[in-house]
Scaffold this motif. Structure first.
Motif, PDB file in Angstrom:
ATOM      1  N   ASP A  98     -14.477 -38.876  -7.940  1.00  0.00           N
ATOM      2  CA  ASP A  98     -15.620 -39.874  -7.445  1.00  0.00           C
ATOM      3  C   ASP A  98     -17.147 -39.495  -7.569  1.00  0.00           C
ATOM      4  O   ASP A  98     -17.903 -40.199  -8.196  1.00  0.00           O
ATOM      5  N   THR A 135      -4.744 -33.564  -8.903  1.00  0.00           N
ATOM      6  CA  THR A 135      -3.684 -33.910  -7.865  1.00  0.00           C
ATOM      7  C   THR A 135      -3.094 -35.265  -8.300  1.00  0.00           C
ATOM      8  O   THR A 135      -3.722 -35.961  -9.125  1.00  0.00           O
ATOM      9  N   THR A 143      -9.296 -45.924 -11.131  1.00  0.00           N
ATOM     10  CA  THR A 143     -10.039 -47.036 -10.686  1.00  0.00           C
ATOM     11  C   THR A 143     -11.529 -46.991 -10.708  1.00  0.00           C
ATOM     12  O   THR A 143     -12.227 -46.305 -11.311  1.00  0.00           O
ATOM     13  N   ILE A 147     -15.540 -43.085  -3.586  1.00  0.00           N
ATOM     14  CA  ILE A 147     -15.561 -43.033  -1.909  1.00  0.00           C
ATOM     15  C   ILE A 147     -16.198 -42.294  -1.418  1.00  0.00           C
ATOM     16  O   ILE A 147     -16.024 -40.918  -1.679  1.00  0.00           O
ATOM     17  N   SER A 178      -0.507 -26.024  -9.445  1.00  0.00           N
ATOM     18  CA  SER A 178      -0.749 -24.949  -8.213  1.00  0.00           C
ATOM     19  C   SER A 178      -1.137 -25.694  -6.970  1.00  0.00           C
ATOM     20  O   SER A 178      -1.603 -25.323  -6.170  1.00  0.00           O
ATOM     21  N   LEU A 183      -0.173 -30.517   0.005  1.00  0.00           N
ATOM     22  CA  LEU A 183      -1.244 -31.588  -0.394  1.00  0.00           C
ATOM     23  C   LEU A 183      -0.462 -32.241  -1.503  1.00  0.00           C
ATOM     24  O   LEU A 183      -0.787 -33.410  -1.802  1.00  0.00           O
TER      25      LEU A 183
HETATM   26  N1  LIG Z   1     -11.800 -43.512  -6.051  1.00  0.00           N
HETATM   27  C1  LIG Z   1     -10.577 -43.749  -5.671  1.00  0.00           C
HETATM   28  O1  LIG Z   1      -9.993 -44.895  -6.247  1.00  0.00           O
HETATM   29  C2  LIG Z   1     -10.124 -43.024  -4.516  1.00  0.00           C
HETATM   30  C3  LIG Z   1      -8.622 -43.394  -4.253  1.00  0.00           C
HETATM   31  C4  LIG Z   1      -8.314 -42.810  -2.883  1.00  0.00           C
HETATM   32  C5  LIG Z   1      -8.967 -41.491  -2.517  1.00  0.00           C
HETATM   33  N2  LIG Z   1     -10.205 -41.473  -2.937  1.00  0.00           N
HETATM   34  C6  LIG Z   1     -11.128 -40.360  -2.423  1.00  0.00           C
HETATM   35  O2  LIG Z   1     -10.568 -38.989  -3.018  1.00  0.00           O
HETATM   36  C7  LIG Z   1     -10.664 -37.990  -1.911  1.00  0.00           C
HETATM   37  C8  LIG Z   1      -9.414 -37.178  -1.841  1.00  0.00           C
HETATM   38  O3  LIG Z   1      -9.143 -36.841  -2.967  1.00  0.00           O
HETATM   39  P1  LIG Z   1      -7.620 -35.891  -3.287  1.00  0.00           P
HETATM   40  O4  LIG Z   1      -6.849 -36.448  -2.159  1.00  0.00           O
HETATM   41  O5  LIG Z   1      -7.312 -35.943  -4.697  1.00  0.00           O
HETATM   42  O6  LIG Z   1      -8.152 -34.556  -2.887  1.00  0.00           O
HETATM   43  P2  LIG Z   1      -9.261 -33.739  -3.057  1.00  0.00           P
HETATM   44  O7  LIG Z   1      -9.953 -33.918  -4.388  1.00  0.00           O
HETATM   45  O8  LIG Z   1     -10.282 -33.708  -1.984  1.00  0.00           O
HETATM   46  O9  LIG Z   1      -8.755 -32.164  -2.801  1.00  0.00           O
HETATM   47  C9  LIG Z   1      -8.132 -31.624  -1.772  1.00  0.00           C
HETATM   48  C10 LIG Z   1      -8.007 -30.172  -1.939  1.00  0.00           C
HETATM   49  O10 LIG Z   1      -6.846 -29.802  -2.915  1.00  0.00           O
HETATM   50  C11 LIG Z   1      -7.586 -28.840  -3.858  1.00  0.00           C
HETATM   51  N3  LIG Z   1      -6.864 -28.967  -5.078  1.00  0.00           N
HETATM   52  C12 LIG Z   1      -6.987 -29.952  -5.857  1.00  0.00           C
HETATM   53  N4  LIG Z   1      -6.023 -29.831  -7.035  1.00  0.00           N
HETATM   54  C13 LIG Z   1      -5.829 -28.584  -6.840  1.00  0.00           C
HETATM   55  C14 LIG Z   1      -4.871 -27.790  -7.554  1.00  0.00           C
HETATM   56  N5  LIG Z   1      -4.099 -28.358  -8.735  1.00  0.00           N
HETATM   57  N6  LIG Z   1      -4.522 -26.549  -7.368  1.00  0.00           N
HETATM   58  C15 LIG Z   1      -4.688 -26.146  -6.040  1.00  0.00           C
HETATM   59  N7  LIG Z   1      -5.715 -26.740  -5.202  1.00  0.00           N
HETATM   60  C16 LIG Z   1      -5.889 -28.173  -5.594  1.00  0.00           C
HETATM   61  C17 LIG Z   1      -8.965 -28.915  -3.745  1.00  0.00           C
HETATM   62  O11 LIG Z   1      -9.439 -27.707  -3.925  1.00  0.00           O
HETATM   63  C18 LIG Z   1      -9.196 -29.436  -2.339  1.00  0.00           C
HETATM   64  O12 LIG Z   1      -9.588 -28.291  -1.569  1.00  0.00           O
HETATM   65  C19 LIG Z   1     -11.218 -38.685  -0.853  1.00  0.00           C
HETATM   66  O13 LIG Z   1     -12.688 -38.528  -0.564  1.00  0.00           O
HETATM   67  C20 LIG Z   1     -10.672 -40.079  -1.037  1.00  0.00           C
HETATM   68  O14 LIG Z   1     -11.513 -40.875  -0.155  1.00  0.00           O
HETATM   69  C21 LIG Z   1     -10.579 -42.026  -4.051  1.00  0.00           C
END
Ligand SMILES: NC(=O)c1ccc[n+]([C@@H]2O[C@H](COP(=O)([O-])OP(=O)(O)OC[C@H]3O[C@@H](n4cnc5c(N)ncnc54)[C@H](O)[C@@H]3O)[C@@H](O)[C@H]2O)c1
Ligand SMILES: [Fe+2]
Length: 381
Positions: A98, A135, A143, A147, A178, A183
């Motif tokens: 984002d 993730t 998208t 956000i 990883s 998560l």
């Molecule tokens: N743009 C969109 O369409 C959309 C849709 C839904 C959510 N969001 C937003 O996205 C954010 C959440 O994103 P998220 O759920 O992907 O989590 P995130 O990006 O916040 O990551 C969460 C945690 O996972 C860790 N992490 C990520 N990948 C890793 C990996 N491969 N190995 C080890 N650790 C890893 C990161 O360091 C972080 O601490 C929120 O701000 C949410 O509002 C956006």
């Protein structure tokens, strides 16, 4: 009439990360900005990306905060501007992707950074982006949403523009290997929410529903495998594809009440996005049920391959029960008390959710204040 958006090019498959230099060369890019967060920066998968960019002038910003606030944008933008970059590569989850969308738009549109909610200020195409999700969750790589937390309102707000749709996406399951089990569960349920919510949204259409169905099937068949064994790369790859497909739905349809009720939980209590959605999913769908019987009957065989053993009239209830059971099996809390939220918060949560009209208006059931309050109340016990 309906429309659907898609990134310029998507590479998918184990090893597809190797395509990164080819993308840079095809775009004539020499100076690259890589954005990530500290958690991902520490992973071997990040090193792989960095090594692949070894022959370019590369600058890295590796402190994108999780679930960033709107105030983080100008700080990151100042650094990005200094880098004089031609393309921005996001290596991370929704938080990093984002921020990348936002920065790519700010870089080519002077003044946009001063009021990022005014997307009419995006007059020029953003810098080219390459989204490498780590993730299998948000689908942000597909998208048009970015956000951010708006701290004054205690709310997460989705800023939406077609300009935010990525130029390139690389879906390589190895990049998610990883991700810890906790998560994997919560981000995977976020993806399932996108797939189901876009299917029942009043904006759902034949094209978006194609993607929603494919996403539901992939996610339900693989989420528990990826959670139980993070090194199951086939499950990881399928989850990444499922999350991406669910993201594509959101360029056409929309998330609805689960996300609407989730935003106040992220805004004030900083519950991670995937977790708050997961806690809400079954409770919201139970209230939506009377208006979703047909849709849930259609989704049932994709979630519950054995549903043929049940009478068809009971499939909608079986779908709602499945969503609750799945979250429990994945160890997701079923109470907001786990996060220290007290029953006194009920009124404020309800008020804030009622403000998320952008999503509530697309929910198939016109939820009343009492229904919204009842959902939170049930989760506060
Ligand atoms: N743009 C969109 O369409 C959309 C849709 C839904 C959510 N969001 C937003 O996205 C954010 C959440 O994103 P998220 O759920 O992907 O989590 P995130 O990006 O916040 O990551 C969460 C945690 O996972 C860790 N992490 C990520 N990948 C890793 C990996 N491969 N190995 C080890 N650790 C890893 C990161 O360091 C972080 O601490 C929120 O701000 C949410 O509002 C956006
Ligand atoms: Fe989401």
């Amino acid at each position: 009439m309906y429309q659907i958006g898609f990134p310029q090019k998507v590479y998918s498959g184990l090893g597809s990360i190797e395509k990164l230099p080819e993308i840079m060369d095809a775009e004539g890019v020499r100076r690259v900005l890589v954005m990530t967060d500290q958690g991902v920066y520490a992973q071997e998968a990040f090193r792989r990306v960095w090594d692949l960019l070894g022959s370019y002038e590369t600058v890295c910003i590796h402190d994108i905060p999780p679930e960033p606030s709107v105030y983080d944008i100008s700080r990151v933008y100042e650094k990005a501007k200094e880098a004089g970059t031609q393309a921005v590569v996001a290596v991370g989850g929704g938080s990093v992707m984002d921020m990348t969308k936002m920065i790519a738009a700010c870089l080519t549109n002077e003044g946009y950074v001063e009021d990022v909610q005014d997307t009419a200020r995006i007059q020029n195409p953003p810098a080219k982006t390459v989204m490498i999700p780590t993730t299998a969750g948000t689908g942000a790589e597909a998208t048009p949403n970015a956000i951010f937390l708006f701290p004054e309102q205690n709310l997460k707000v989705g800023i939406v523009s077609d300009s935010f749709v990525a130029s390139y996406v690389i879906l390589d399951g190895k990049m998610t290997e990883s991700l810890p089990a906790r998560l994997t569960a919560s981000t995977g349920i976020d993806a399932l929410c996108h797939a189901v919510e876009s299917y029942i949204s009043i904006l759902a259409n034949p094209l978006s529903r194609l993607f929603s169905r494919a996403a539901v099937e992939k996610i339900c068949a693989n989420i528990e495998r990826a959670w139980a064994d993070g090194s199951d790369l086939e499950a990881r790859q399928n989850m990444l594809e499922g999350a991406f497909l669910a993201g594509v739905c959101l360029t056409s349809s929309s998330t609805v009440a689960v996300h609407a009720l989730s935003y106040p939980l992220g805004g004030k209590y900083h519950i991670p996005h995937g977790v708050s959605n997961a806690v809400l999913l079954a409770a919201v769908m139970k209230v939506n049920l009377p208006d979703c019987r047909e849709a849930f009957t259609e989704l049932a065989p994709l979630m519950l391959p054995d549903c043929g053993n049940l009478p068809k009239e009971s499939w909608p209830e079986a779908v709602v029960a499945y969503m609750g059971d799945l979250c429990r099996r994945l160890g997701i809390p079923d109470s907001l008390k786990t996060f220290g939220i007290e029953p006194e918060a009920l009124e404020e949560l309800t008020d804030n959710a009622m403000e998320v009209k952008r999503l509530l208006l697309k929910n198939p059931r016109k939820l009343t204040r009492e229904e919204i309050s009842g959902i939170y109340e049930g989760l506060l016990r």
